[in-house]
Every structure is written in structure tokens, then in C-alpha cells.
Design a protein around this motif. Structure first.
Motif, PDB file in Angstrom:
ATOM      1  N   PRO A  58       0.821  -1.222   0.000  1.00 36.24           N
ATOM      2  CA  PRO A  58       0.000   0.000   0.000  1.00 36.24           C
ATOM      3  C   PRO A  58       0.854   1.271   0.000  1.00 36.24           C
ATOM      4  O   PRO A  58       1.825   1.392   0.742  1.00 36.24           O
ATOM      5  CB  PRO A  58      -0.823  -0.140   1.278  1.00 36.24           C
ATOM      6  CG  PRO A  58      -0.959  -1.621   1.462  1.00 36.24           C
ATOM      7  CD  PRO A  58       0.382  -2.161   1.043  1.00 36.24           C
ATOM      8  N   HIS A  59       0.447   2.187  -0.874  1.00 33.63           N
ATOM      9  CA  HIS A  59       1.151   3.449  -1.050  1.00 33.63           C
ATOM     10  C   HIS A  59       0.222   4.442  -1.739  1.00 33.63           C
ATOM     11  O   HIS A  59      -0.879   4.082  -2.152  1.00 33.63           O
ATOM     12  CB  HIS A  59       2.416   3.245  -1.898  1.00 33.63           C
ATOM     13  CG  HIS A  59       2.122   2.790  -3.299  1.00 33.63           C
ATOM     14  ND1 HIS A  59       1.832   1.476  -3.610  1.00 33.63           N
ATOM     15  CD2 HIS A  59       2.053   3.480  -4.460  1.00 33.63           C
ATOM     16  CE1 HIS A  59       1.610   1.378  -4.908  1.00 33.63           C
ATOM     17  NE2 HIS A  59       1.730   2.589  -5.446  1.00 33.63           N
ATOM     18  N   TYR A  60       0.697   5.667  -1.884  1.00 38.85           N
ATOM     19  CA  TYR A  60      -0.040   6.653  -2.678  1.00 38.85           C
ATOM     20  C   TYR A  60       0.950   7.569  -3.373  1.00 38.85           C
ATOM     21  O   TYR A  60       2.144   7.564  -3.091  1.00 38.85           O
ATOM     22  CB  TYR A  60      -1.056   7.436  -1.834  1.00 38.85           C
ATOM     23  CG  TYR A  60      -0.461   8.361  -0.796  1.00 38.85           C
ATOM     24  CD1 TYR A  60      -0.117   9.672  -1.111  1.00 38.85           C
ATOM     25  CD2 TYR A  60      -0.263   7.924   0.511  1.00 38.85           C
ATOM     26  CE1 TYR A  60       0.417  10.520  -0.144  1.00 38.85           C
ATOM     27  CE2 TYR A  60       0.271   8.766   1.470  1.00 38.85           C
ATOM     28  CZ  TYR A  60       0.615  10.065   1.139  1.00 38.85           C
ATOM     29  OH  TYR A  60       1.152  10.894   2.078  1.00 38.85           O
ATOM     30  N   ARG A  66      -3.256  10.723  -4.046  1.00 34.75           N
ATOM     31  CA  ARG A  66      -3.353  10.514  -2.599  1.00 34.75           C
ATOM     32  C   ARG A  66      -4.281   9.353  -2.212  1.00 34.75           C
ATOM     33  O   ARG A  66      -4.541   9.137  -1.040  1.00 34.75           O
ATOM     34  CB  ARG A  66      -3.741  11.790  -1.867  1.00 34.75           C
ATOM     35  CG  ARG A  66      -2.704  12.887  -2.035  1.00 34.75           C
ATOM     36  CD  ARG A  66      -2.996  14.083  -1.151  1.00 34.75           C
ATOM     37  NE  ARG A  66      -1.996  15.107  -1.336  1.00 34.75           N
ATOM     38  CZ  ARG A  66      -0.826  15.169  -0.684  1.00 34.75           C
ATOM     39  NH1 ARG A  66      -0.536  14.278   0.211  1.00 34.75           N
ATOM     40  NH2 ARG A  66       0.028  16.131  -0.920  1.00 34.75           N
ATOM     41  N   GLY A  67      -4.776   8.604  -3.184  1.00 35.32           N
ATOM     42  CA  GLY A  67      -5.587   7.416  -2.896  1.00 35.32           C
ATOM     43  C   GLY A  67      -4.677   6.230  -2.602  1.00 35.32           C
ATOM     44  O   GLY A  67      -3.879   5.828  -3.454  1.00 35.32           O
ATOM     45  N   VAL A  68      -4.797   5.671  -1.416  1.00 34.84           N
ATOM     46  CA  VAL A  68      -3.934   4.559  -1.016  1.00 34.84           C
ATOM     47  C   VAL A  68      -4.342   3.311  -1.799  1.00 34.84           C
ATOM     48  O   VAL A  68      -5.513   2.952  -1.853  1.00 34.84           O
ATOM     49  CB  VAL A  68      -4.015   4.306   0.505  1.00 34.84           C
ATOM     50  CG1 VAL A  68      -3.188   3.087   0.894  1.00 34.84           C
ATOM     51  CG2 VAL A  68      -3.552   5.546   1.276  1.00 34.84           C
ATOM     52  N   HIS A  69      -3.345   2.667  -2.407  1.00 36.75           N
ATOM     53  CA  HIS A  69      -3.589   1.473  -3.216  1.00 36.75           C
ATOM     54  C   HIS A  69      -2.349   0.587  -3.218  1.00 36.75           C
ATOM     55  O   HIS A  69      -1.260   1.013  -2.836  1.00 36.75           O
ATOM     56  CB  HIS A  69      -3.957   1.865  -4.654  1.00 36.75           C
ATOM     57  CG  HIS A  69      -2.862   2.630  -5.348  1.00 36.75           C
ATOM     58  ND1 HIS A  69      -2.598   3.959  -5.077  1.00 36.75           N
ATOM     59  CD2 HIS A  69      -1.946   2.243  -6.246  1.00 36.75           C
ATOM     60  CE1 HIS A  69      -1.574   4.360  -5.807  1.00 36.75           C
ATOM     61  NE2 HIS A  69      -1.145   3.335  -6.530  1.00 36.75           N
ATOM     62  N   TYR A  85      11.849   6.186  -3.004  1.00 38.57           N
ATOM     63  CA  TYR A  85      10.413   6.431  -3.102  1.00 38.57           C
ATOM     64  C   TYR A  85      10.115   7.930  -3.191  1.00 38.57           C
ATOM     65  O   TYR A  85       9.256   8.352  -3.973  1.00 38.57           O
ATOM     66  CB  TYR A  85       9.670   5.807  -1.926  1.00 38.57           C
ATOM     67  CG  TYR A  85       9.579   4.302  -1.985  1.00 38.57           C
ATOM     68  CD1 TYR A  85       9.256   3.645  -3.163  1.00 38.57           C
ATOM     69  CD2 TYR A  85       9.805   3.519  -0.856  1.00 38.57           C
ATOM     70  CE1 TYR A  85       9.170   2.268  -3.228  1.00 38.57           C
ATOM     71  CE2 TYR A  85       9.716   2.134  -0.910  1.00 38.57           C
ATOM     72  CZ  TYR A  85       9.398   1.515  -2.094  1.00 38.57           C
ATOM     73  OH  TYR A  85       9.300   0.145  -2.154  1.00 38.57           O
ATOM     74  N   ALA A  86      10.799   8.739  -2.426  1.00 42.88           N
ATOM     75  CA  ALA A  86      10.572  10.187  -2.461  1.00 42.88           C
ATOM     76  C   ALA A  86      10.891  10.743  -3.848  1.00 42.88           C
ATOM     77  O   ALA A  86      10.163  11.600  -4.372  1.00 42.88           O
ATOM     78  CB  ALA A  86      11.423  10.880  -1.394  1.00 42.88           C
ATOM     79  N   GLN A 116       6.321   8.283  -4.418  1.00 42.94           N
ATOM     80  CA  GLN A 116       5.642   7.098  -3.898  1.00 42.94           C
ATOM     81  C   GLN A 116       5.763   7.139  -2.373  1.00 42.94           C
ATOM     82  O   GLN A 116       6.863   7.045  -1.846  1.00 42.94           O
ATOM     83  CB  GLN A 116       6.238   5.807  -4.464  1.00 42.94           C
ATOM     84  CG  GLN A 116       5.484   4.577  -3.976  1.00 42.94           C
ATOM     85  CD  GLN A 116       5.548   3.444  -4.975  1.00 42.94           C
ATOM     86  OE1 GLN A 116       5.417   3.646  -6.172  1.00 42.94           O
ATOM     87  NE2 GLN A 116       5.730   2.238  -4.487  1.00 42.94           N
ATOM     88  N   VAL A 117       4.619   7.280  -1.709  1.00 40.81           N
ATOM     89  CA  VAL A 117       4.596   7.361  -0.255  1.00 40.81           C
ATOM     90  C   VAL A 117       4.033   6.044   0.277  1.00 40.81           C
ATOM     91  O   VAL A 117       2.866   5.723   0.033  1.00 40.81           O
ATOM     92  CB  VAL A 117       3.743   8.560   0.236  1.00 40.81           C
ATOM     93  CG1 VAL A 117       3.733   8.619   1.750  1.00 40.81           C
ATOM     94  CG2 VAL A 117       4.242   9.852  -0.378  1.00 40.81           C
ATOM     95  N   MET A 118       4.862   5.272   0.956  1.00 42.07           N
ATOM     96  CA  MET A 118       4.440   3.976   1.492  1.00 42.07           C
ATOM     97  C   MET A 118       3.630   4.196   2.771  1.00 42.07           C
ATOM     98  O   MET A 118       3.911   5.117   3.540  1.00 42.07           O
ATOM     99  CB  MET A 118       5.662   3.101   1.790  1.00 42.07           C
ATOM    100  CG  MET A 118       6.588   2.901   0.584  1.00 42.07           C
ATOM    101  SD  MET A 118       5.770   2.313  -0.932  1.00 42.07           S
ATOM    102  CE  MET A 118       5.343   0.639  -0.429  1.00 42.07           C
TER     103      MET A 118
END
Length: 156
Positions: free
Chosen positions: A56-58, A95-98, A146-147, A151-153
């Protein structure tokens, strides 16, 4: 100044976007943002049976849409993992976590559409190189990676 004719102006044969193997996953950059003038990016993704995909990330600056072509893909959306089958579509807005993975005993293939067409191919190329080389980045290196790729875990 001349303007291009309306309609199809860029055709890319299969050889122009080869399948890249990365362990139990493979992907093909069908239409990277560089080809679409940043309007969208399209990736064909394949996961082997019982394969992890993305935790999960956004993303802050782009959305991701998923369209299942074959097999069964398990997507994280709305705070839970759920199966998606061929023909199913899911959209994760900015910003939707998926997340995604293959929990089944069969391979799964799906399309991922990025809008706008950020240079996501760089993310996938770096990930594939890490897998190929066997290099294990430190947690700090992964955070920076990720930054760099928006990609925000998140924790489940």
C-alpha cells in the motif's frame, strides 16, 4: 507553422517496447510519458502466481488506473485487499492509497495507466535493476528512492 493532422500520429511496434523481466514480475512500457507528451503513461504488468506486487502506497501528483487483462489481481483499495478479474477496472486518484499483488495460483496480467504521464519508467527501471543485481538498499536509501519517484508507502 504547420499542425499535425488529427488522428493517430504515433504508432509504436512491439519491438519498441519490450517486456522487461524482474523475477516473478514482468512489465512493458507500452506508452511512456515521453511518447504521449506527458498526457499519460501506459504499462502492461504481469505477475507470476502468488507474487507480491506493490505494498500500500499513494502518489501526490498522479493517479493510477488498473485494468485486469487475465488471471486474478488482488488490489488494495478502501482499506482492504480484494480480488479483481479480467475486465475489472480500478482507479486510485492522487493521494488514494492502493497496492496490488497476485494471491492466486495462476499468472495475472493487467494494464496500469498513469495520469499525467510522469516518467514512471525510471521507477520501474531502477526497481528492476535492484532485483537483477540483488542489491538490498538500506531503509534510508529506499525512503529516498520512493521520495524521488513520488511514492509514499503506508502501513496496512
Amino acid at each position: 507553422m504547420s499542425h499535425p493532422e488529427p488522428g493517430l500520429v504515433d504508432v509504436r511496434p512491439l519491438a519498441d517496447h519490450p517486456l522487461t523481466e524482474a523475477g516473478a514480475a514482468a512489465l512493458r512500457m507500452v506508452a511512456p510519458g515521453a511518447v504521449t507528451a506527458g498526457r499519460f503513461g501506459l504499462v502492461e504488468y504481469r505477475l507470476g502466481p502468488r507474487s507480491p506486487g506493490a505494498a500500500p502506497h499513494y502518489h501526490r501528483t498522479f493517479s493510477e488506473s488498473f485494468y485486469v487483462l487475465s488471471g486474478q489481481l488482488t488490489l488494495y483499495a478502501g482499506g482492504r485487499w480484494q480480488p479483481y478479474r479480467p475486465g475489472d477496472f480500478a482507479l486510485a486518484h492522487e493521494r488514494g492509497v492502493h497496492g496490488f499483488r497476485n494471491d492466486s495460483d495462476e499468472p495475472a496480467s493487467f494494464l496500469i495507466l498513469f495520469t499525467p504521464g510522469i516518467a514512471r519508467e525510471e521507477f520501474f527501471a531502477e526497481m528492476a535493476e535492484m532485483r537483477r543485481s540483488g542489491r538490498r538498499p538500506t531503509p534510508e536509501e529506499m525512503t529516498a528512492f520512493y521520495a524521488r519517484h513520488d511514492q509514499v508507502m503506508v502501513e496496512e
